[in-house]
Design a protein around this motif. Structure first.
Motif, mmCIF file in Angstrom:
data_model
loop_
_atom_site.group_PDB
_atom_site.id
_atom_site.type_symbol
_atom_site.label_atom_id
_atom_site.label_comp_id
_atom_site.label_asym_id
_atom_site.label_seq_id
_atom_site.Cartn_x
_atom_site.Cartn_y
_atom_site.Cartn_z
ATOM 1 N N MET A 1 12.386 -1.395 8.078
ATOM 2 C CA MET A 1 11.306 -2.354 7.846
ATOM 3 C C MET A 1 9.963 -1.627 7.823
ATOM 4 N N SER A 2 9.076 -2.007 6.924
ATOM 5 C CA SER A 2 7.770 -1.388 6.833
ATOM 6 C C SER A 2 6.911 -1.775 8.026
ATOM 7 N N ILE A 3 6.073 -0.845 8.459
ATOM 8 C CA ILE A 3 5.168 -1.128 9.559
ATOM 9 C C ILE A 3 3.786 -0.599 9.208
ATOM 10 N N ILE A 4 2.793 -1.077 9.915
ATOM 11 C CA ILE A 4 1.436 -0.567 9.763
ATOM 12 C C ILE A 4 0.895 -0.291 11.146
ATOM 13 N N VAL A 5 0.227 0.825 11.320
ATOM 14 C CA VAL A 5 -0.152 1.269 12.645
ATOM 15 C C VAL A 5 -1.651 1.153 12.881
ATOM 16 N N SER A 6 -2.068 0.234 13.764
ATOM 17 C CA SER A 6 -3.445 0.155 14.260
ATOM 18 C C SER A 6 -4.494 0.299 13.170
ATOM 19 N N MET A 7 -4.459 -0.576 12.179
ATOM 20 C CA MET A 7 -5.417 -0.510 11.089
ATOM 21 C C MET A 7 -5.954 -1.894 10.776
ATOM 22 N N SER A 8 -7.154 -1.933 10.162
ATOM 23 C CA SER A 8 -7.730 -3.216 9.784
ATOM 24 C C SER A 8 -7.077 -3.747 8.516
ATOM 25 N N LEU A 9 -6.536 -2.865 7.692
ATOM 26 C CA LEU A 9 -5.843 -3.285 6.489
ATOM 27 C C LEU A 9 -4.452 -3.777 6.862
ATOM 28 N N ASP A 10 -4.034 -4.920 6.306
ATOM 29 C CA ASP A 10 -2.699 -5.382 6.655
ATOM 30 C C ASP A 10 -1.658 -4.753 5.739
ATOM 31 N N LEU A 11 -0.408 -4.962 6.102
ATOM 32 C CA LEU A 11 0.706 -4.334 5.389
ATOM 33 C C LEU A 11 0.688 -4.685 3.908
ATOM 34 N N ALA A 12 0.493 -5.958 3.584
ATOM 35 C CA ALA A 12 0.526 -6.391 2.189
ATOM 36 C C ALA A 12 -0.583 -5.732 1.380
ATOM 37 N N GLU A 13 -1.766 -5.599 1.975
ATOM 38 C CA GLU A 13 -2.888 -4.982 1.276
ATOM 39 C C GLU A 13 -2.616 -3.511 0.992
ATOM 40 N N CYS A 14 -2.094 -2.797 1.998
ATOM 41 C CA CYS A 14 -1.755 -1.390 1.799
ATOM 42 C C CYS A 14 -0.678 -1.230 0.739
ATOM 43 N N ASP A 15 0.308 -2.114 0.773
ATOM 44 C CA ASP A 15 1.405 -1.997 -0.184
ATOM 45 C C ASP A 15 0.908 -2.234 -1.610
ATOM 46 N N ARG A 16 0.042 -3.207 -1.780
ATOM 47 C CA ARG A 16 -0.528 -3.453 -3.113
ATOM 48 C C ARG A 16 -1.330 -2.250 -3.583
ATOM 49 N N ALA A 17 -2.088 -1.658 -2.683
ATOM 50 C CA ALA A 17 -2.931 -0.518 -3.051
ATOM 51 C C ALA A 17 -2.099 0.683 -3.484
ATOM 52 N N ARG A 18 -1.020 0.980 -2.750
ATOM 53 C CA ARG A 18 -0.223 2.152 -3.112
ATOM 54 C C ARG A 18 0.562 1.917 -4.396
ATOM 55 N N LEU A 19 1.055 0.693 -4.600
ATOM 56 C CA LEU A 19 1.797 0.397 -5.823
ATOM 57 C C LEU A 19 0.890 0.454 -7.043
ATOM 58 N N ALA A 20 -0.384 0.095 -6.856
ATOM 59 C CA ALA A 20 -1.351 0.139 -7.954
ATOM 60 C C ALA A 20 -2.041 1.500 -8.057
ATOM 61 N N ARG A 21 -1.769 2.381 -7.091
ATOM 62 C CA ARG A 21 -2.451 3.679 -7.006
ATOM 63 C C ARG A 21 -3.970 3.482 -7.067
ATOM 64 N N ASP A 22 -4.441 2.556 -6.277
ATOM 65 C CA ASP A 22 -5.849 2.167 -6.282
ATOM 66 C C ASP A 22 -6.702 3.267 -5.639
ATOM 67 N N PRO A 23 -7.563 3.932 -6.400
ATOM 68 C CA PRO A 23 -8.356 5.038 -5.850
ATOM 69 C C PRO A 23 -9.362 4.611 -4.789
ATOM 70 N N SER A 24 -9.725 3.339 -4.758
ATOM 71 C CA SER A 24 -10.686 2.879 -3.755
ATOM 72 C C SER A 24 -10.097 2.902 -2.345
ATOM 73 N N TYR A 25 -8.778 3.047 -2.235
ATOM 74 C CA TYR A 25 -8.121 3.109 -0.932
ATOM 75 C C TYR A 25 -7.789 4.539 -0.516
ATOM 76 N N ASP A 26 -8.090 5.498 -1.364
ATOM 77 C CA ASP A 26 -7.761 6.884 -1.058
ATOM 78 C C ASP A 26 -8.548 7.348 0.162
ATOM 79 N N GLY A 27 -7.843 7.857 1.165
ATOM 80 C CA GLY A 27 -8.467 8.288 2.403
ATOM 81 C C GLY A 27 -8.498 7.226 3.482
ATOM 82 N N ARG A 28 -8.145 5.991 3.110
ATOM 83 C CA ARG A 28 -8.199 4.897 4.091
ATOM 84 C C ARG A 28 -6.888 4.709 4.828
ATOM 85 N N PHE A 29 -5.785 5.156 4.240
ATOM 86 C CA PHE A 29 -4.500 5.123 4.932
ATOM 87 C C PHE A 29 -3.551 6.109 4.249
#
Length: 216
Positions: A1-29
């Motif tokens: 199961m996917s987890i997220i560790v002590s971050m303000s971004l939630d799991l769904a937001e991180c997952d969307r960002a990585r699947l989209a390869r969103d450069p605005s999230y680079d360095g944030r997780f």
């Protein structure tokens, strides 16, 4: 199961960002892929893993502490520092800069206690802040910073390994080889054999260190 560790971004937001390869999230997780044992930046060009097979971490040091190795394609050591996450965490941000850019835990006799004293707090308080925001101790962050300096030098210069070990602030070539192999799962000489030819020689990377990102 996917987890997220002590971050303000939630799991769904991180997952969307990585699947989209969103450069605005680079360095944030960072994304740890359980099937490969590798962690990546959100912009990694490799085909994204299934969402059920990943975990998210607030720092490269946290991903390494969880047993993941850095990706050789997206090169986590080159991830940008996300200033938007400084906010009220100025103390931790300053500590990170002292560790990464000034080598505050690399010089002879350096301790977390002395670093904390420079910041006007106790070592326990500083360690708690790092655990809360980065899920890694100051010493772990310092180790990751040393390995990242070395990796950039391997990729970007033709310096001998002894010189790289010194510029990356390892105490010895033996220590450098041991830690690098532990993090990357292979010795630094093997990484160099597979890299592209260096385009320029640099004598120092004192000002090129990237600091870990801080959550809000």
């Amino acid at each position: 199961m996917s987890i997220i560790v002590s971050m303000s971004l939630d799991l769904a937001e991180c997952d969307r960002a990585r699947l989209a390869r969103d450069p605005s999230y680079d360095g944030r997780f960072y994304t740890g892929v359980h099937t490969t044992g590798i962690y990546c930046r959100p912009v990694c060009p490799v085909r994204p893993a299934r969402s059920a097979n990943v975990s998210f971490f607030p720092s490269a040091a946290a991903a390494e502490a969880a047993g993941f190795r850095p990706c050789l394609r997206c090169r986590p050591e080159t991830a940008p520092f996300c200033s938007a996450w400084i906010g009220s965490k100025a103390t931790v941000e300053r500590a990170l800069r002292l560790i990464v850019e000034d080598g505050a835990l690399d010089v002879e006799g350096a301790t977390v206690e002395r670093l904390a004293a420079r910041l006007g707090m106790g070592a326990r308080q500083l360690t708690r802040l790092f655990a809360r925001y980065l899920q890694a101790s100051p010493s772990k962050v310092a180790r990751t910073a040393r390995v990242q300096r070395a990796k950039r030098l391997i990729d970007e210069t033709s310096l001998p390994m002894t010189e790289i070990a010194m510029q990356a602030r390892f105490g010895s070539l033996r220590r450098f080889n041991s830690v690098f192999a532990e993090v990357y799962g292979r010795p630094p000489t093997e990484i160099r054999r597979t890299r592209r030819p260096a385009t320029k020689e640099v004598k120092t990377i004192e000002s090129a260190g990237n600091v870990e990102s801080l959550p809000l």
